[in-house]
Design an enzyme around this catalytic site. Structure first.
Site, PDB file in Angstrom:
ATOM      1  N   HIS B 294      55.563  51.632  18.710  1.00  0.00           N
ATOM      2  CA  HIS B 294      55.817  52.320  17.434  1.00  0.00           C
ATOM      3  C   HIS B 294      57.145  53.076  17.511  1.00  0.00           C
ATOM      4  CE1 HIS B 294      54.698  54.837  13.845  1.00  0.00           C
ATOM      5  NE2 HIS B 294      55.469  55.708  14.491  1.00  0.00           N
ATOM      6  N   GLU B 295      57.314  53.905  18.565  1.00  0.00           N
ATOM      7  CA  GLU B 295      58.535  54.716  18.654  1.00  0.00           C
ATOM      8  C   GLU B 295      59.778  53.838  18.765  1.00  0.00           C
ATOM      9  OE1 GLU B 295      56.173  57.767  17.989  1.00  0.00           O
ATOM     10  OE2 GLU B 295      58.354  57.687  17.894  1.00  0.00           O
ATOM     11  N   HIS B 298      61.140  52.995  15.526  1.00  0.00           N
ATOM     12  CA  HIS B 298      62.052  54.015  14.985  1.00  0.00           C
ATOM     13  C   HIS B 298      63.430  53.889  15.635  1.00  0.00           C
ATOM     14  CE1 HIS B 298      59.051  56.058  12.670  1.00  0.00           C
ATOM     15  NE2 HIS B 298      58.379  56.543  13.686  1.00  0.00           N
ATOM     16  N   HIS B 304      58.457  55.111   8.771  1.00  0.00           N
ATOM     17  CA  HIS B 304      57.012  54.945   8.704  1.00  0.00           C
ATOM     18  C   HIS B 304      56.630  54.053   7.525  1.00  0.00           C
ATOM     19  CE1 HIS B 304      56.159  58.727  11.252  1.00  0.00           C
ATOM     20  NE2 HIS B 304      56.173  57.626  11.989  1.00  0.00           N
TER      21      HIS B 304
END
Lengths: 89, 575
Positions: B294-295, B298, B304
């Site tokens: 997930h990170e 980014h 998101h």
């Protein structure tokens, strides 16, 4: 029947005593993740700005858009998550 | 999906990353592997490449930290915020930070990787039997040197397989001692220490000297967490001490006594009543792989998503057989384009099997095999002359109980997916699934419940063994009137199945038997390169198959067509 011994509740060192109220949790969450700003939170009616921010959060996270601090919204606010804001600040 | 304002993205594809420090919760090799797989999630669907470097400035710098850890965005202790990352760019931009007040695992609890022994670094197996007793943690029984060990199979007594558990007596991480173990006692700041300490540090990491005198030699290392290390509390990383006394009672295991939230805790000295030292006991923890993937999204420029099943949805949820959601794929390919997978071409007359190049099996997601109930009764072959290889096409194709089923005009054939035992049948569909019409359009087996769904025009049936529910109209699933029939189904895990019709597909929530909001979507949004109005769509051996007439297009879980061929010769293996 014999009453079982009452459960002792201990405040463990290092833990917050009496964690945040639901409202405090909500205000902090909405501010941190970009659903409201300091200015918005302070100006106008608190209830209206809270409702607006809650609705924005509920829409973003796919929750039912009630604008209210309901149980599923509070549960979402307590869920483990990523620290990046949801709304560009 | 969302990107950051201005579509922030990297201006080069060959990215580097560096792991600045490691959490003591997991063996360093486990963390490195998790990060490598997390980057592969994105490199599999884009031209991006990720190379780990071990010194200097990398594009993506990765670190573990607690509370305020240097970037002005403090973490918040156990649970709550798990990690954060910055959008692409120079300096701190692109970097990813992980909260080391969390208990980092692979999502299903403590991971104790062993060293030395005779198990080649395998993980501990809990519980294990040693001298007839069962243990669910590392033990020192049987040893004089106090080194904790465990079995790597259910029974040490039977298999004699073992390894040593993380312990400061065996090795240290980082520091300047090349992994040397702690020396106890050691002198620091004039005081003597006979265990790891956080004294002298503000980041809460436990360390020790690797000689008898730190004041003199300045040699040190960080202590790995033991399997019973506590999380949070006021003695993070220290092991539980059993038994311990709490409110006058003795406890030999973690307890939730004294708490209202039910969380398990233990004391890290023998007497909580006098010392007040405590911490939470290990729980399932958070998957460092999922949070890192997930990170890193980014770090690559994705913001998101509001799609709950997407990797970029802001809340953590553990998924066993992870797969990128189409929403994530669309987002990252919007920024960086697609991968370099083979471009589909129209089939040419099939060469012989030997000469056909095997596609590279670039890692496939493993599905967990669950015991499947035996089919209720052996079907009776109708007439061997009804040879599947004589059919030009099939009404429906799907995998049931691990065997491919080919349906045509009230008959069906089976072809085991995993072994080459050849085609079985033809059998009467009505014998196995009474009540079905002769011609069906599509079928699929629900992975979780093993129920089999059949579709014919606008009707569907659900079979559990021989018992059936239906027919019912597909409008009950939430599919509109414009759909005349379903042409195929792809199981997606987590109770979801994609249903295809024409050039669109719907995502069915099998549990509630309703299609999700936001559908239908166009097939070629995600499944590019396959025929848009495929007649049969089915999942077999983790790959998506789209059939049109005699031909089929096979697509990998990363949405790359890796094979085009003949249904009859390549799937049925007719002569």
């Amino acid at each position: 029947p014999l009453q079982s011994k009452p459960q002792a509740v201990v405040t463990f060192p290092g833990e917050l005593v009496g964690a945040w109220s639901d409202l405090e949790l909500a205000e902090s969450y909405l501010l941190r993740f970009g659903y409201t700003t300091e200015v918005e939170a302070k100006t106008g009616s608190k209830h209206a700005s809270l409702g607006k921010a809650l609705r924005k959060m509920q829409k973003q996270l796919g929750l039912e858009e009630t604008g209210e601090l309901d149980a599923s919204t509070l549960e979402a606010m307590r869920a483990p998550r990523c620290g990046v804001p949801d709304q560009p600040s | 999906f969302l990107t950051f304002e201005g579509d922030l993205k990297w201006d080069h594809m060959d990215l580097t990353y560096r792991v600045m420090n490691y959490s003591p919760d997991l063996d360093r090799a486990v963390i490195d592997d998790a990060f490598k797989r997390a980057f592969k999630v994105w490199s599999d669907v884009t031209p991006l490449t990720f190379t780990q470097i071990y010194s200097g400035e990398a594009d993506i710098m990765i670190m573990f930290g607690s509370g305020e850890h240097g970037d002005g965005y403090p973490f918040d202790g156990k649970d709550g915020l798990l990690a954060h990352a910055f959008p692409p760019g120079r300096g701190i931009q692109g970097d990813a930070h992980f909260d080391d007040d969390e208990f980092w695992t692979l999502g299903t609890g403590l991971v104790v990787k062993t060293r030395h022994g005779n198990a080649n670094g395998a993980d501990c197996h809990f519980p294990f039997i040693f001298e007839g007793r069962s243990y669910s943690r590392c033990i020192t029984e049987g040893r004089k040197d106090g080194l904790p060990w465990c079995a790597t199979t259910p029974s040490y007594d039977h298999d004699k397989k073992y390894g040593f558990c993380p312990s400061e007596l065996l090795y240290t991480d980082g520091g300047n001692s090349d992994g040397a173990p702690c020396v106890f006692p050691f002198v620091f700041d004039g005081s003597s220490y006979d265990s790891c300490t956080t004294d002298g540090r503000s980041d809460g990491y436990r360390w020790c000297a690797t000689t008898t005198n730190f004041d003199q030699d300045k040699k040190y290392g960080f202590c790995p967490n033991r399997d019973t290390a506590v999380i949070g509390g006021n003695s993070q990383g220290d092991p539980c001490v059993f038994p311990f006394t709490f409110l006058g009672q003795s406890y030999s295991a973690c307890t939730s006594q004294g708490r209202q939230d039910g969380k398990l805790w233990c004391a890290t000295t023998s007497n909580y009543d006098t010392d007040k030292k405590w911490g939470f006991c290990p729980d399932k923890g958070y998957s460092i792989f999922l949070v890192a993937a997930h990170e890193f999204g980014h770090s690559l420029g994705l913001d998101h998503s509001s799609v709950r099943e997407a990797l970029m949805y802001p809340m953590y949820s553990y998924v066993q057989d992870f797969q990128l959601d189409p929403d994530d794929v669309q987002g990252i390919q919007y920024l960086y384009g697609r991968g370099s997978g083979p471009a589909p071409t129209a089939p040419v007359p099939a060469p012989t099997e030997e000469s056909q190049p095997m596609p590279t099996e670039a890692g496939s997601t493993s599905t967990s095999e669950e015991e499947t109930p035996e089919p209720t009764a052996e079907p009776i072959p109708v007439d061997p002359s009804w040879d599947a290889c004589m059919e030009e096409s099939f009404d429906a194709i799907t995998e049931i109980n691990g065997e491919l089923h080919f349906f045509k005009d009230g008959k069906y054939w089976t072809h085991p997916s995993f072994w080459k035992s050849g085609i079985q049948g033809a059998f009467f569909t009505a014998d196995t699934w009474p009540g079905l019409p002769a011609v069906i359009d599509a079928a699929f087996q629900d992975v979780l419940t093993k129920r089999v769904f059949f579709f014919a025009s606008r009707q569907f049936w659900v079979f559990s063994g021989k018992s059936v529910l239906g027919p019912r109209g597909i409008e009950k699933l939430g599919i509109g009137k414009e759909v005349t029939r379903i042409t195929g189904a792809l199981q997606r895990g987590r109770g979801k199945v994609l249903l295809f019709s024409g050039e669109s597909y719907w995502r069915l929530d099998v549990k509630v038997q309703r299609v999700d909001k936001g559908y239908p979507r166009a097939t070629d949004d995600i499944f590019t390169g396959v025929p848009l109005d495929a007649r049969n769509v089915f999942l077999s051996q983790d790959k998506y198959h789209f059939c049109q007439g005699k031909f089929y297009w096979r697509m990998t879980p990363r949405y790359q067509v890796d094979r085009v061929g003949y249904v009859k010769y390549d799937i049925l293996q007719c002569p």
